[in-house]
Structures are given as structure tokens and as C-alpha cells.
Enzyme design. Structure first.
Site, PDB file in Angstrom:
ATOM      1  N   CYS A   2      47.175  32.800  50.370  1.00  0.00           N
ATOM      2  CA  CYS A   2      48.491  33.088  51.604  1.00  0.00           C
ATOM      3  C   CYS A   2      49.599  32.245  50.472  1.00  0.00           C
ATOM      4  CB  CYS A   2      48.261  31.063  52.849  1.00  0.00           C
ATOM      5  SG  CYS A   2      46.581  31.117  52.992  1.00  0.00           S
ATOM      6  N   ARG A  27      48.470  37.626  47.695  1.00  0.00           N
ATOM      7  CA  ARG A  27      47.970  36.373  47.752  1.00  0.00           C
ATOM      8  C   ARG A  27      47.629  36.325  49.144  1.00  0.00           C
ATOM      9  NH1 ARG A  27      49.626  31.872  44.452  1.00  0.00           N
ATOM     10  NH2 ARG A  27      51.222  33.800  41.997  1.00  0.00           N
ATOM     11  N   TRP A  74      45.212  34.525  54.038  1.00  0.00           N
ATOM     12  CA  TRP A  74      43.790  35.077  53.424  1.00  0.00           C
ATOM     13  C   TRP A  74      43.008  33.909  54.723  1.00  0.00           C
ATOM     14  CZ3 TRP A  74      40.284  32.211  51.053  1.00  0.00           C
ATOM     15  CH2 TRP A  74      38.716  32.925  50.533  1.00  0.00           C
ATOM     16  N   ASN A  99      49.560  26.462  53.624  1.00  0.00           N
ATOM     17  CA  ASN A  99      49.030  27.313  52.865  1.00  0.00           C
ATOM     18  C   ASN A  99      47.785  25.589  52.220  1.00  0.00           C
ATOM     19  OD1 ASN A  99      50.001  29.359  52.184  1.00  0.00           O
ATOM     20  ND2 ASN A  99      50.347  29.034  50.465  1.00  0.00           N
ATOM     21  N   GLY A 100      46.220  26.145  51.834  1.00  0.00           N
ATOM     22  CA  GLY A 100      45.558  24.576  51.181  1.00  0.00           C
ATOM     23  C   GLY A 100      44.665  24.865  52.804  1.00  0.00           C
ATOM     24  N   GLU A 496      32.698  40.612  32.690  1.00  0.00           N
ATOM     25  CA  GLU A 496      34.073  41.184  32.982  1.00  0.00           C
ATOM     26  C   GLU A 496      33.664  42.314  33.542  1.00  0.00           C
ATOM     27  OE1 GLU A 496      36.525  39.218  34.419  1.00  0.00           O
ATOM     28  OE2 GLU A 496      37.720  40.711  34.147  1.00  0.00           O
ATOM     29  N   LYS A 500      34.790  43.520  38.182  1.00  0.00           N
ATOM     30  CA  LYS A 500      36.078  44.235  38.077  1.00  0.00           C
ATOM     31  C   LYS A 500      35.558  45.458  38.882  1.00  0.00           C
ATOM     32  CE  LYS A 500      38.607  42.558  37.378  1.00  0.00           C
ATOM     33  NZ  LYS A 500      38.933  41.645  36.719  1.00  0.00           N
ATOM     34  N   GLU A 503      34.439  43.708  42.011  1.00  0.00           N
ATOM     35  CA  GLU A 503      35.831  43.157  42.391  1.00  0.00           C
ATOM     36  C   GLU A 503      36.372  44.900  43.692  1.00  0.00           C
ATOM     37  OE1 GLU A 503      38.486  40.043  41.009  1.00  0.00           O
ATOM     38  OE2 GLU A 503      38.147  41.052  39.972  1.00  0.00           O
ATOM     39  N   HIS A 519      13.009  41.168  30.232  1.00  0.00           N
ATOM     40  CA  HIS A 519      12.143  40.223  30.815  1.00  0.00           C
ATOM     41  C   HIS A 519      13.066  39.439  32.176  1.00  0.00           C
ATOM     42  CE1 HIS A 519      11.744  38.064  27.254  1.00  0.00           C
ATOM     43  NE2 HIS A 519      13.378  38.593  26.520  1.00  0.00           N
ATOM     44  N   LYS A 618      44.731  36.623  45.742  1.00  0.00           N
ATOM     45  CA  LYS A 618      45.340  36.231  44.157  1.00  0.00           C
ATOM     46  C   LYS A 618      45.653  34.177  44.418  1.00  0.00           C
ATOM     47  CE  LYS A 618      46.718  37.793  40.165  1.00  0.00           C
ATOM     48  NZ  LYS A 618      45.791  38.758  39.444  1.00  0.00           N
TER      49      LYS A 618
HETATM   50  C1  F6R Z   1      38.860  38.630  38.776  1.00  0.00           C
HETATM   51  C2  F6R Z   1      40.384  37.856  39.065  1.00  0.00           C
HETATM   52  C3  F6R Z   1      39.469  36.144  39.726  1.00  0.00           C
HETATM   53  C4  F6R Z   1      40.658  34.854  38.536  1.00  0.00           C
HETATM   54  C5  F6R Z   1      40.137  33.663  39.414  1.00  0.00           C
HETATM   55  C6  F6R Z   1      40.304  31.764  38.526  1.00  0.00           C
HETATM   56  O1  F6R Z   1      39.786  39.247  39.173  1.00  0.00           O
HETATM   57  O2  F6R Z   1      41.833  37.074  38.692  1.00  0.00           O
HETATM   58  O3  F6R Z   1      38.184  35.476  39.132  1.00  0.00           O
HETATM   59  O4  F6R Z   1      39.935  35.227  37.469  1.00  0.00           O
HETATM   60  O5  F6R Z   1      40.071  32.786  40.347  1.00  0.00           O
HETATM   61  O6  F6R Z   1      42.104  32.551  38.487  1.00  0.00           O
HETATM   62  P1  F6R Z   1      42.948  31.373  37.521  1.00  0.00           P
HETATM   63  O7  F6R Z   1      42.455  32.384  35.957  1.00  0.00           O
HETATM   64  O8  F6R Z   1      44.477  32.020  38.053  1.00  0.00           O
HETATM   65  O9  F6R Z   1      42.661  30.264  37.243  1.00  0.00           O
END
Ligand code: F6R
Length: 623
Positions: A2, A27, A74, A99-100, A496, A500, A503, A519, A618
Site C-alpha cells: 500500500c 507497493r 494491496w 497502511n498496515g 532464488e 524469480k 513471481e 530422494h 513491494k
Molecule cells: C522477491 C522479493 C521478496 C523480498 C522479501 C523481503 O523478489 O523481493 O521476496 O525479498 O519480501 O523484502 P526485504 O528485502 O525488503 O526485507
């Protein structure tokens, strides 16, 4: 998650708020809304979907005024819909953006319904609007610390404080009251909020990025702060209600305002920025003569680090994967036992803290709710000290930790993290070398520092392979499942890579330590399931090659990221992408980059919204 933006000015604030929402959209992008005060009227407009939808709506409505708040959402409580979009109103006189999560919203809702308030949404936020309306209506004019303020402001603040006193959970709030056309109220508890200072105007936002078009001067509210903001003043109060001074900070990345430039997506731009930001991340940590600059961690860091006997790393998502890679480094290069855990589990565990354990958090945003809660828990649990590895100066994690190690990735707008990850890795390798400096010996130390310095140019070489990686990506577009394999530090790199791909392309992807294949997961392999391997020429390569044969024998299609000297050639079911041979220490950083490009190009072929993938946002500031 948000985004909040607000403004008090002499000019019409609607364009400022919309620009702020556009900048905050990464966000959260389920719905957006705006409320503006004009000539004693509260105008509010909301729309489902991205900010562009709200902008189109506003083209047909004259929403103008000198005081306003806006929000991009969000969804947490209540599905994405116009009714659930912020701002929420009470009796056409109060507007709130939030937000929250208000954890006690249910009892508050029942209480307010009993007082006759009618609710129009499923959100937790609407209780804040009605509660504030209730307290404003029932608060008598009280004396408080606003001695010099006019009486109506005292009433406004008293009602705001009474409201905040009832809320449990996390919030950043922006609030308007129709009887106060000059006043913006805001508060921060567990969710970031800044006040921006302009020339005879003030702004609020959940992220300074939202306001870089109007100011680069920010006051970061601290936990429990609330503020009364008008065009020409900003008064901040702490939890006890005492007026406090908070420093004005100039925004560091003002010269890198988040624009896509010639790139099609932020994610692609951010992938290509990696050579530059890796160099910047190293620049303040190693002197021109190749000396490690421990002072970047904070005063007294060096003496403290000499006492470290163990390391506990806690983080989430991509940052957790960076921690997992670092465990191999810390144990292998610095000889320090290291545990790594996701914050959402760690924070609720009964941990046993070994003596002289350094507690390390890793976070791009520095505001991730679980990581922050884990840090606060750790500060009471008896760790030697706390260190935040973070990309955002002034973030909660940085402010609340004893030591800090900044990455200099610059603003990351693509929801899928790329440059933030590789700069975290670089900072972690530097930190490992620092911790292990006495152990490693001078020659090894010099070699490792040289490896770090050489990395940006080597990553340039990998970026030049983008057309080949794009060609490989076409093999994925019609698939539903993928396996990623790696060994040693390349197992978390594979994790990772799988994250990606999930996502941004919505293809199901799982990562396994290659030795675990037989296994269980081998049962899944057939010619419809691409298997991606991360296979640099290290001591585990020969073992990994056997794992590749196991896959091939079951008809699996292999896409191997290997070094030039790996001795593997293309053939039936073998598709190899050859990367420059680099030293083992930095290979996990280098091999992360082609996996980012692979996901990006798969997403392009699939036509998904690369920068704003569905259901995500984000910076996860809720638990
Ligand atoms: C994936 C991604 C998330 C963040 C996670 C932690 O691409 O960006 O998995 O890594 O939400 O976020 P931060 O690093 O801001 O604590």
C-alpha cells in the site's frame, strides 16, 4: 505494501497526489483513491485496479483542492473493490488512508456499530475513520502540549490521540477533518511514514520516492510519532504526546529518480544496473589501496567484530536466499558457525542464543514487518549485537540495529528483486572477508578483495549473453512446472532462480539441492518439465554432472548454466549457456544474473505484468 501520499499547499494538490500514487504503485496496485478538501466539501474518488484507472476517472470529475490524501492499495482485509479502496470516510467529514493492519478492528467495529456508525467496507481501516469522528464529536477542548496552537487544533489532536490510543497493530495513517481545511494528521506505528518539506507546503508519504518531484527534504517519523502538518508548519509528537524535533534529511538517491529510461521494464533496467551498483556497494567498503573499511559498519565495529563466535541471519524471501548463500561463505571462509532462518518462523521460536552470537538481518526495504519483529525480539534475547544489511538509509531496520552495512542498489521498483539481491551478496561476502581477515592470511585476503573488484566487469559479460538467454526462455513459455538444481552455495542461488520464475511468470518452480533429486523429486521429471541447473566449475561439478545424467536418463530437458571450461556440450536434451569462469567465491553472485534474465524473458513471452506481478507488492510491511 500500500502507498500513502498527502499534501497541504497553496496550489491544487491533486496532480501532486496522482504523481505520488504513480510512483508508489509498485507497493500495491489493487485499487486507488483520493480525497481532497475544497470550499468546505470533502471530495473523494476511488477506482479498482491501477492508478491509471483512477486518473481516467478524475479526468471526468473536477477534484481540486489545497489539502488532500491518496492511497494505492494491496488488499489485506476485504477483496480489491471500490468499496474497500481508501480513503475511507466517516459522516462525510473525516477521510482516512492507512497502511498496515488494525488487529483489534472487530471489537472496535462492534463498539462503533453500537454507537450507530454504519460501515460501508470490509476493511479494518474504516474503524479508524469512525473512531476519529466519534472522538472528535465527543472530545471537549483539552489543554495539551499544543499551547501555542489555536483551540480547534487542540481538539483535533486530542481526538487523534484518543483514536491512536485504541488501535492495536501496525499503521501509517493520513487523516483529514472537514472542519480543518489546513490540517493533515498523520501517525506511524510499525509502518513507515515521512513528512516532506517544500517551500510553504508540506507533504506526507509512506516512501520518500512518492514526493521526489516536489521535495528532497524529509523528516522520518519514529515509531509512535504522530504529527500535525499544515502548509507552513509540521509539529511532531512522540508516544507520550510531547512535541519533539526530528532531523530533516536530504534524500540520497535524488539523482536517480526512478524512471524506466529506454528500458521496457524496471526489472530489466535494474538487472542491467548491476555492474554499476555493485561497484557503488563496494566503493565505501574497500579503500583505493585495497584495505577493508570496517568503519562503514558504525563506530566501534571492529572491536565488537573481534568477539563474534557465531552468526545468526534472519530475513525473508530473496533476502533469505542471500543469507543462505552467506552461510557457505561465513563457515567456509571465516570459520564461523552460521544459522539462517526466515523471519516469520524465527520471531515465534523459543531460541537458544549461543554466546557471542551476532544477529544479522538482511532486507532491501528495511521495513519488512517480520524481519523488524525478529530484530526487536533479538534485541531482548541476549545476542552480542545486531547488524542490518540494508538498501534504505533511515529505514526502521537500520535505525534500530547496533551496526549497519548499506548496499547501494538505489531505488528498486520492479517487485521482483534483482539488483538488491546481488548487492546484498556482495556486502555479505565483504563482511565475511572482514570477519575472517585474521584467519584468511594476507594473500588470500588480497585475492578475495580482487575477486570482488573484478565482479562488475564480469557481470557486464554475462549481460551481453541476454539474446542467448532470451532464446532459451522460449522453451519455458508453454510449461507448467520447472525444477532448479544447484549444489553448495549454488543451491540457494537455484532457490532464488525458482522464486524469480514463480513471481513473474506464474510457472510453478521448485529448487532442490541436486543431491536430493533421487530422494523424491526425480519422480516428477519427464520431457515436459524443464530442469535448470546452476553448475559452475567448482569442486562439486563432477557430482552435479552425475545428477544431470539422472535427469537425462528420465527424458528430462536440461538447461545448464555452466562455465566455459565445464566440458559439457549441447546435445539431445542438453542446452548449455556458458558463462565466464570466475573464482569460486564470487560465482554465486555471477550465476544469479542469468537466472534473473531467464525469468524476465519467460515472463515477456508469457505476456505477464513483469514489474507488477499479480497478488504481490513491494515491501511487505504487514505480518
Ligand atoms: C522477491 C522479493 C521478496 C523480498 C522479501 C523481503 O523478489 O523481493 O521476496 O525479498 O519480501 O523484502 P526485504 O528485502 O525488503 O526485507
Amino acid at each position: 505494501m500500500c502507498g500513502i501520499v498527502g499534501a497541504a499547499s497553496l496550489r491544487n494538490v491533486t496532480p501532486i497526489l496522482l504523481e505520488g500514487l504513480n510512483r508508489l504503485e509498485y507497493r500495491g496496485y489493487d485499487s486507488a483513491g483520493i480525497a481532497v478538501l475544497r470550499e468546505g466539501q470533502l471530495q473523494r474518488e476511488r477506482e479498482v485496479g491501477k492508478v491509471a484507472a483512477l486518473e481516467s476517472l478524475l479526468e471526468q470529475r473536477a477534484v481540486k483542492g489545497q489539502l488532500g490524501i491518496a492511497h494505492t492499495r494491496w488488499a489485506t482485509h476485504g477483496k480489491p473493490s471500490t468499496l474497500n479502496a481508501h480513503p475511507h470516510l466517516s459522516n462525510a467529514s473525516v477521510a482516512v488512508v492507512h497502511n498496515g493492519i488494525i488487529e483489534n478492528h472487530e471489537p472496535l467495529r462492534r463498539e462503533l456499530e453500537a454507537q450507530g456508525y454504519r460501515f460501508h467496507s470490509d476493511t479494518d481501516t474504516e474503524v479508524v475513520a469512525h473512531l476519529f469522528h466519534y472522538y472528535y464529536a465527543t472530545t471537549t477542548h483539552q489543554q495539551d502540549s499544543l499551547n501555542e496552537a489555536a483551540e480547534p487544533a487542540q481538539r483535533l489532536m486530542a481526538a487523534f490521540r484518543a483514536t491512536l490510543g485504541r488501535l492495536h497493530g501496525a499503521y501509517a495513517l493520513g487523516v483529514l477533518h472537514i472542519e480543518h481545511p489546513d490540517s493533515l494528521l498523520c501517525a506511524r506505528m510499525g509502518s513507515p511514514l515521512v513528512v516532506g518539506e517544500g517551500s510553504e507546503e508540506h507533504f506526507i508519504a509512506s516512501d520518500p520516492l512518492a514526493l521526489l518531484q516536489v521535495t528532497d527534504r524529509f523528516i522520518y517519523l519514529e515509531e509512535g510519532d504522530h504529527a500535525l502538518v499544515s502548509r507552513d508548519a509540521c509539529r511532531i509528537f512522540d508516544t507520550a504526546g510531547a512535541q519533539v524535533d526530528r532531523p530533516i534529511v536530504r534524500f540520497e538517491h535524488g539523482d536517480q529518480i526512478a524512471e524506466k529510461g529506454d528500458y521496457r521494464h524496471f526489472m530489466l533496467k535494474e538487472i542491467h544496473e548491476q555492474p554499476r551498483v555493485l561497484k557503488a556497494t563496494l566503493a565505501d567498503k574497500v579503500s583505493d589501496e585495497g584495505r577493508l573499511l570496517a568503519s562503514v559498519l558504525g563506530a566501534e565495529a571492529e572491536a565488537l567484530l573481534d568477539r563474534v563466535e557465531q552468526v545468526q541471519i534472519v530475513s525473508c524471501g530473496t533476502s533469505y536466499h542471500a543469507g543462505l548463500v552467506a552461510r557457505y561463505w561465513l563457515e567456509g571462509l571465516a570459520g564461523l558457525p552460521c544459522s539462517v532462518e526466515v523471519a516469520s518462523e524465527f520471531r515465534y521460536r523459543h531460541v537458544v542464543v549461543p554466546n557471542n552470537t551476532l544477529f544479522v538481518t538482511i532486507s532491501q526495504s528495511g521495513e519488512t514487518a517480520d524481519t523488524l519483529a525478529a530484530l526487536r525480539f533479538a534485541k531482548r534475547a541476549g545476542y552480542l549485537a545486531t547488524l542490518a544489511i540494508c538498501n534504505v538509509p533511515g529505514s526502521s531496520l537500520v535505525r534500530e540495529s547496533d551496526l549497519r552495512l548499506m548496499t547501494h542498489a538505489g531505488p528498486e521498483i520492479g517487485v521482483a528483486s534483482t539488483k538488491a539481491f546481488t548487492t546484498q551478496l556482495l556486502a555479505l561476502l565483504w563482511f565475511t572477508v572482514l570477519l575472517g581477515r585474521k584467519w584468511l592470511g594476507e594473500q588470500r585476503l588480497a585475492e578475495l578483495i580482487a575477486d570482488l573488484a573484478a565482479l562488475p566487469a564480469q557481470i557486464e559479460q554475462v549481460l551481453a549473453l541476454e539474446p542467448d538467454i532470451a532464446a532459451l526462455a522460449t522453451r519455458f513459455a508453454s510449461k507448467h512446472h520447472t525444477l532448479f538444481l544447484g549444489r553448495g552455495p549454488h543451491y540457494p542461488v537455484a532457490m532464488e532462480g525458482a522464486l524469480k520464475l514463480k513471481e513473474i511468470s506464474y510457472i510453478h518452480a521448485e529448487a532442490y539441492a541436486a543431491g536430493e533429486l533421487k530422494h523424491g523429486p526425480l519422480a516428477l521429471v519427464d520431457d515436459d518439465m524443464p530442469v535448470v541447473t546452476v553448475a559452475p566449475s567448482d569442486e562439486l561439478l563432477e557430482k552435479l554432472k552425475s545428477n544431470l545424467q539422472e535427469v537425462r536418463a528420465r527424458g528430462g530437458q536440461l538447461i545448464n548454466f555452466i562455465c566455459e571450461d565445464a566440458g559439457l556440450e549441447d546435445g539431445e536434451g542438453f542446452h548449455n549457456l556458458k558463462l565466464p569462469k570466475v573464482s569460486d567465491s564470487v560465482a554465486p553472485i555471477l550465476f544469479s544474473v542469468p537466472l534473473q534474465l531467464l525469468s524476465y524473458h519467460v515472463a515477456l513471452v508469457k505476456g505477464t505484468d513483469v514489474d507488477k506481478p499479480r497478488n504481490l507488492a513491494k515491501s511487505v510491511t504487514v505480518e
